[in-house]
Write a protein that holds these residues in place. Structure first.
Motif, PDB file in Angstrom:
ATOM      1  N   THR A  90       0.856  -1.184   0.000  1.00 45.47           N
ATOM      2  CA  THR A  90       0.000   0.000   0.000  1.00 45.47           C
ATOM      3  C   THR A  90       0.887   1.227   0.000  1.00 45.47           C
ATOM      4  N   GLY A  91       0.757   2.090  -0.983  1.00 45.51           N
ATOM      5  CA  GLY A  91       1.566   3.311  -1.025  1.00 45.51           C
ATOM      6  C   GLY A  91       3.038   2.984  -1.075  1.00 45.51           C
ATOM      7  N   PHE A  92       3.761   3.383  -0.028  1.00 40.81           N
ATOM      8  CA  PHE A  92       5.206   3.216  -0.008  1.00 40.81           C
ATOM      9  C   PHE A  92       5.653   2.030   0.850  1.00 40.81           C
ATOM     10  N   LEU A  93       4.744   1.125   1.150  1.00 40.59           N
ATOM     11  CA  LEU A  93       5.090  -0.074   1.907  1.00 40.59           C
ATOM     12  C   LEU A  93       5.487  -1.174   0.918  1.00 40.59           C
ATOM     13  N   GLN A  94       6.762  -1.253   0.617  1.00 37.11           N
ATOM     14  CA  GLN A  94       7.240  -2.218  -0.377  1.00 37.11           C
ATOM     15  C   GLN A  94       8.476  -2.971   0.097  1.00 37.11           C
ATOM     16  N   GLY A  95       8.878  -2.813   1.344  1.00 40.21           N
ATOM     17  CA  GLY A  95      10.138  -3.364   1.809  1.00 40.21           C
ATOM     18  C   GLY A  95      10.076  -4.843   2.140  1.00 40.21           C
ATOM     19  N   ASP A  96      11.256  -5.435   2.341  1.00 41.33           N
ATOM     20  CA  ASP A  96      11.367  -6.796   2.842  1.00 41.33           C
ATOM     21  C   ASP A  96      11.227  -6.782   4.358  1.00 41.33           C
ATOM     22  N   THR A  97      11.355  -7.952   4.965  1.00 46.93           N
ATOM     23  CA  THR A  97      11.202  -8.035   6.422  1.00 46.93           C
ATOM     24  C   THR A  97      12.147  -9.079   6.987  1.00 46.93           C
ATOM     25  N   LYS A  98      12.432  -8.944   8.252  1.00 48.41           N
ATOM     26  CA  LYS A  98      13.262  -9.933   8.957  1.00 48.41           C
ATOM     27  C   LYS A  98      12.376 -11.102   9.391  1.00 48.41           C
ATOM     28  N   ASP A  99      12.977 -12.054  10.060  1.00 48.74           N
ATOM     29  CA  ASP A  99      12.259 -13.167  10.666  1.00 48.74           C
ATOM     30  C   ASP A  99      11.212 -12.610  11.635  1.00 48.74           C
ATOM     31  N   ALA A 100       9.940 -13.009  11.450  1.00 48.30           N
ATOM     32  CA  ALA A 100       8.861 -12.486  12.288  1.00 48.30           C
ATOM     33  C   ALA A 100       8.704 -13.245  13.595  1.00 48.30           C
ATOM     34  N   GLY A 101       9.487 -14.294  13.801  1.00 48.89           N
ATOM     35  CA  GLY A 101       9.426 -15.057  15.049  1.00 48.89           C
ATOM     36  C   GLY A 101      10.478 -14.594  16.034  1.00 48.89           C
ATOM     37  N   SER A 102      10.316 -15.000  17.305  1.00 45.80           N
ATOM     38  CA  SER A 102      11.286 -14.658  18.341  1.00 45.80           C
ATOM     39  C   SER A 102      11.128 -15.624  19.510  1.00 45.80           C
ATOM     40  N   TRP A 103      12.079 -15.627  20.420  1.00 45.47           N
ATOM     41  CA  TRP A 103      12.008 -16.491  21.589  1.00 45.47           C
ATOM     42  C   TRP A 103      10.827 -16.136  22.471  1.00 45.47           C
ATOM     43  N   ALA A 104      10.202 -17.158  23.051  1.00 44.12           N
ATOM     44  CA  ALA A 104       9.135 -16.964  24.038  1.00 44.12           C
ATOM     45  C   ALA A 104       9.325 -17.993  25.140  1.00 44.12           C
ATOM     46  N   TYR A 105       8.805 -17.670  26.326  1.00 38.77           N
ATOM     47  CA  TYR A 105       9.012 -18.526  27.493  1.00 38.77           C
ATOM     48  C   TYR A 105       7.663 -18.801  28.148  1.00 38.77           C
ATOM     49  N   LEU A 106       7.332 -20.092  28.269  1.00 39.87           N
ATOM     50  CA  LEU A 106       6.013 -20.517  28.724  1.00 39.87           C
ATOM     51  C   LEU A 106       6.132 -21.229  30.059  1.00 39.87           C
ATOM     52  N   PRO A 107       5.718 -20.594  31.152  1.00 36.67           N
ATOM     53  CA  PRO A 107       5.812 -21.216  32.470  1.00 36.67           C
ATOM     54  C   PRO A 107       4.575 -22.035  32.808  1.00 36.67           C
ATOM     55  N   ASN A 108       4.713 -22.934  33.767  1.00 36.57           N
ATOM     56  CA  ASN A 108       3.562 -23.681  34.266  1.00 36.57           C
ATOM     57  C   ASN A 108       3.850 -24.154  35.686  1.00 36.57           C
ATOM     58  N   GLY A 109       2.788 -24.394  36.443  1.00 32.82           N
ATOM     59  CA  GLY A 109       2.930 -24.894  37.801  1.00 32.82           C
ATOM     60  C   GLY A 109       1.683 -25.650  38.224  1.00 32.82           C
ATOM     61  N   TYR A 110       1.854 -26.729  39.008  1.00 28.60           N
ATOM     62  CA  TYR A 110       0.734 -27.585  39.416  1.00 28.60           C
ATOM     63  C   TYR A 110       0.948 -28.075  40.846  1.00 28.60           C
ATOM     64  N   LEU A 111      -0.147 -28.216  41.579  1.00 29.75           N
ATOM     65  CA  LEU A 111      -0.111 -28.755  42.928  1.00 29.75           C
ATOM     66  C   LEU A 111      -1.318 -29.663  43.120  1.00 29.75           C
ATOM     67  N   SER A 112      -1.087 -30.909  43.542  1.00 28.05           N
ATOM     68  CA  SER A 112      -2.181 -31.842  43.831  1.00 28.05           C
ATOM     69  C   SER A 112      -2.100 -32.279  45.289  1.00 28.05           C
ATOM     70  N   TRP A 113      -3.288 -32.630  45.867  1.00 27.71           N
ATOM     71  CA  TRP A 113      -3.373 -32.937  47.289  1.00 27.71           C
ATOM     72  C   TRP A 113      -4.459 -33.992  47.501  1.00 27.71           C
ATOM     73  N   ALA A 114      -4.107 -35.087  48.181  1.00 28.92           N
ATOM     74  CA  ALA A 114      -5.083 -36.132  48.469  1.00 28.92           C
ATOM     75  C   ALA A 114      -5.846 -35.791  49.742  1.00 28.92           C
TER      76      ALA A 114
END
Length: 425
Positions: A90-114
């Motif tokens: 669109t208009g003057f948007l004609q450039g290339d691009t770098k890698d669109a991904g990046s590092w991400a960090y997904l935490p989790n935690g669980y506790l069970s009790w009888a």
């Protein structure tokens, strides 16, 4: 000693619940533990060897010891490298691009009790959906998307009941928070306006539920089934613009907005079978109801244009299937080796309906892992996965809406590394 260790670990688990986002099939995140990563999550609803069963099948808590804790984190690195093949910006948007991904960090935690021999309660914390793509500001598809960021936070209190020596059932509630940020270039007609961006920031709180059952078919074989409900979010937030033309257009382009999205339900059938004292085989078939997301309308809720649809994200997703098989090998008393492979369908139907914010495709998982029994009451799990994604074509035409046409290929892949600590006390 173990109680002091627990007292230190619980605050650590809460700290890990920092914002995180990534990319998996669609934008569902299977990385809810590291103990299943080495098996490509085969047998996820049947294994029940630590407290993370709360997410995959709460009925599995009846197979745990009196009290168990699991905390973990996965580091995910998706790559989305775009190769232009005749796009019209669109208009003057004609450039290339770098890698669109990046590092991400997904935490989790669980506790069970009888509570007693047959009734268990537990709680899980995780991020079941997430997505992050970010491009250069002036790339050829900037009017489609520059940044698309989805985060979810899920708290899952659960209960399980051992009906008899063969059958256990369980269920839980899910409080889920969703946060979204979407940024794109506004329509441009000159270099001076090329840096003007439209931005939506919105969030939502919603509730869902999950149920599961575990069947001990023999001493060597377990069958697990589980279902997680869809969760409907009504995202509310703000539209704004930034850049050279922001002041001139603010009255018409800024204000309150909302968007509705129903995150999909899912169903899992899992099998775990011990061949002998060394080998265990695992299998998994899962279904995800992505077809609930047909399109996402961004609607103004304030100002002179209140009620008007600002933009529609045409997704038209389809339901998907995932198949996984895995194996465990008990090397010695301390170490277990894990292997897995899986085929994971994308909800994206074709190149015409593929979004630059979600350049998704079918993928094949290749995984390895290991479990170290550090003490009779504690284990450490490590997992590594490489997700092969075939060349992904896109031909998304939004010329009629003033956003240009993006045509080309994505060279994509995903690496996942996970670690988890589990403690019985």
């Amino acid at each position: 000693m173990q109680r002091k260790e627990l007292a230190r670990l619980i605050p650590a688990a809460l700290v890990l619940m920092a914002p995180a986002a990534s990319h998996a099939a669609g934008f569902q995140l299977l990385e809810q533990n590291a103990s299943g990563l080495g098996n490509a999550y085969a047998g996820s609803a049947a294994v029940a060897d630590n407290a993370s069963t709360i997410y995959f099948n709460p009925a599995g808590m009846t197979e745990l010891r009196e009290r168990e804790l699991s905390v973990g984190i996965s580091a995910v690195r998706p790559a989305f490298k775009f190769d232009n093949d005749g796009s019209s910006g669109t208009g003057f948007l004609q450039g290339d691009t770098k890698d669109a991904g990046s590092w991400a960090y997904l935490p989790n935690g669980y506790l069970s009790w009888a509570l007693n021999r047959d009734v268990y309660v537990g709680v899980g914390l995780g991020a079941p959906f997430g997505l992050m793509t970010e491009y250069d500001d002036d790339w050829v598809g900037a009017a489609h998307s520059i940044k698309f960021d989805i985060k979810t936070y899920n708290i899952n209190p659960s209960i399980a009941w051992r009906v008899n020596e063969v059958v256990s059932i369980g269920g839980g509630l899910n409080w889920q928070r969703m946060e979204a940020e979407y940024e794109r270039a506004a329509a441009v007609i000159s270099p001076a306006l090329a840096a003007t961006h439209a931005i939506l920031e919105a969030d939502s709180d919603a509730w869902g539920w999950n149920i599961g059952a575990l069947f001990k078919l023999s001493d060597a074989t377990r069958l697990g089934v589980s279902y997680r409900s869809s969760i409907e979010h009504k995202l509310k937030g703000d539209l704004k613009v930034k850049g050279p033309a922001a002041g001139a257009t603010a009255a018409l382009t800024t204000g309150k907005a909302e968007a509705k999205v129903e995150l999909p339900d899912s169903f899992i059938v899992s099998l775990a079978h011990r061949l002998d004292s060394r080998w265990e085989l695992l299998g998994d078939v899962s279904w995800t109801g992505w077809s609930k997301i047909k399109e996402v309308d961004i609607v103004r809720t304030s100002g002179p244009l209140s009620g008007a649809t600002v933009q529609t994200l045409e997704t038209e997703f389809r339901d998907t299937w995932r198949l996984a098989i895995g194996a465990n090998y008990q090397l010695n008393d301390a170490w277990k080796l894990k292997f897995g492979i899986a085929y994971d369908q994308t909800p994206v139907k074709d190149k015409e309906r593929r979004l630059v914010s979600l350049p998704d495709n079918d993928r094949t998982w290749f995984t390895v892992g290991g479990q170290w029994k550090a003490t009779p009451a504690s284990t450490v799990d490590l997992g590594l996965a490489y997700l092969y994604v075939p060349k992904t074509k896109i031909d998304n035409n939004q010329i009629a809406d003033g956003r240009g046409r993006v045509t080309g290929d994505y060279d994509s892949s995903v690496w996942i590394v996970g670690a988890q600590y589990s403690l019985a006390f």
